[in-house]
Motif scaffolding. Structure first.
Motif, PDB file in Angstrom:
ATOM      1  N   LYS A  36      47.633  50.008  31.192  1.00 31.13           N
ATOM      2  CA  LYS A  36      46.381  49.798  30.483  1.00 31.13           C
ATOM      3  C   LYS A  36      46.228  50.812  29.373  1.00 31.13           C
ATOM      4  N   SER A  42      46.682  52.875  34.259  1.00 33.22           N
ATOM      5  CA  SER A  42      46.854  52.300  35.584  1.00 33.22           C
ATOM      6  C   SER A  42      47.491  50.942  35.378  1.00 33.22           C
ATOM      7  N   PRO A  43      48.179  50.415  36.398  1.00 30.64           N
ATOM      8  CA  PRO A  43      48.877  49.151  36.165  1.00 30.64           C
ATOM      9  C   PRO A  43      47.915  47.977  36.086  1.00 30.64           C
ATOM     10  N   GLU A  72      36.340  44.540  35.865  1.00 38.80           N
ATOM     11  CA  GLU A  72      37.227  45.650  35.488  1.00 38.80           C
ATOM     12  C   GLU A  72      38.015  45.417  34.203  1.00 38.80           C
ATOM     13  N   GLU A  73      38.556  44.208  34.032  1.00 38.29           N
ATOM     14  CA  GLU A  73      39.527  44.036  32.940  1.00 38.29           C
ATOM     15  C   GLU A  73      38.877  43.550  31.650  1.00 38.29           C
ATOM     16  N   THR A 139      45.772  47.297  42.640  1.00 33.33           N
ATOM     17  CA  THR A 139      46.888  46.740  41.857  1.00 33.33           C
ATOM     18  C   THR A 139      48.209  47.431  42.219  1.00 33.33           C
TER      19      THR A 139
HETATM   20 MG    MG Z   1      42.763  48.759  37.880  1.00 37.40          MG
END
Ligand code: MG
Ligand code: A3P
Ligand code: MG
Ligand code: MG
Length: 301
Positions: A36, A42-43, A72-73, A139
């Motif tokens: 990210k 973080s993956p 989150e994304e 993740t």
């Molecule tokens: Mg994450």
């Protein structure tokens, strides 16, 4: 009760997303894992994005017009040069999931998928209703082939009023300290809780619903405790010190994600210890669904 329609929609959305994640985890390719943007990398995988797009799409279909999602994304990295191929893969996964479900009769374009991901940008807050989503919690566990959860909750005026935790790799029967990943045990559970109605567990296909209870153990010497698999997320040396001071004898059960809350809610262990390192700020999507799954039976008469 007050949130029945929301609960049904949340279970549907999380189940669909869990199916997508299962498929990706099975066929996991290294190229599906991205880092990210930002300093604390973080993956993130096609499944995190696909899960977020699916849940966001389903909730918007079920609740048109009154939609706020804190998730989150976002699509920043996907919109960068070279992101096209991965967006296509995510779009294909999302459309395959929607087709297999058959409820909506639509096919999303890549832009629809990016927009669905970005509709998770709400700031939330203590007024009104807000959905809270972690499309894949854990993740790192997901990439390793271990535990992860799709975690979806609803906030109403600042309170978590329902939560759904889909845990595709959690065994149906209790995880004991001795056999955390028993090979003969069927896996795939979904926990749900609605305020005032208690906590339930079912299979990922929606069958075999049972009410669950937290452990009745009160003596720390008989208790076992959960903590993060990742020592970067929680200081293992500190938790073992505290466990020792409490008199806990059992070794820690280390697992990724809010699956820990699901396991706690059915009494697989009695304690969850989490000690983030200095300066880390916890996110609401990492705890909202899990917190109500664990406390769901607290206020029942
Ligand atoms: Mg994450
Ligand atoms: N340094 C850190 N300290 C505490 N938690 C962290 C962390 N870095 C990441 N996390 C969070 O820990 C979550 C996983 O929880 P656990 O440690 O219980 O497996 C991650 O969720 P994601 O996997 O959704 O990013 C992430 O949000
Ligand atoms: Mg998370
Ligand atoms: Mg996540």
């Amino acid at each position: 009760m007050a949130y029945d329609k929301e609960l049904a929609a949340a279970i549907k959305a999380a189940s669909l997303a869990a199916r997508l994640c299962r498929k990706v985890q099975k066929a996991l390719l290294q190229s599906d894992v991205r880092s990210k943007h930002g300093r604390n990398k973080s993956p993130v995988t096609v499944a995190d994005y696909g899960s977020q797009a699916l849940v966001s799409f389903v909730l918007q279909q079920e609740f048109p017009g009154e939609f706020s999602l804190v998730a989150e994304e976002d699509s920043i990295d996907l919109r960068k040069d070279g992101g096209g191929e991965i967006v296509e893969r995510i779009t294909k996964l999302v459309n395959e999931s929607l087709t297999s479900d058959g409820s909506y009769g639509v096919s999303l374009s890549s832009e629809d998928v990016l927009k669905a991901i970005d509709s998770g940008k709400s700031e939330g807050g203590s007024q009104g209703r807000h959905w809270v989503l972690d499309p894949i919690d854990g993740t790192k566990g997901f990439v390793r082939g271990d535990q992860y959860a799709v975690a979806l909750a609803l906030l109403d005026r600042g309170n978590v009023v329902l939560g759904v935790l889909a845990c595709p790799n959690l065994p149906l029967t209790s995880i004991s300290v001795a056999h955390p990943h028993s090979p003969n045990n069927e896996v795939g559970c979904l926990f749900f809780a609605e305020v005032g109605r208690g906590t339930y567990m079912q299979l990922l296909d929606g069958s075999s619903t049972v009410k669950v209870q937290v452990s009745a153990v009160e003596n720390p010497e008989e208790a076992s405790f959960f903590e993060s698999y990742e020592s970067a997320h929680s200081m293992h040396d500190l938790s073992s010190l505290i466990a020792q001071k409490l008199g806990v004898k059992a070794a820690p059960i280390r697992m990724d994600s809010q699956v820990k809350y699901g396991a706690l809610s059915r009494g697989d262990g009695a304690i969850y210890l989490r000690f983030p390192r200095n300066g880390y700020r916890e996110k609401i999507w990492d705890h909202a669904a899990g917190s109500i799954v664990v406390t769901g039976n607290t206020y029942l008469s």
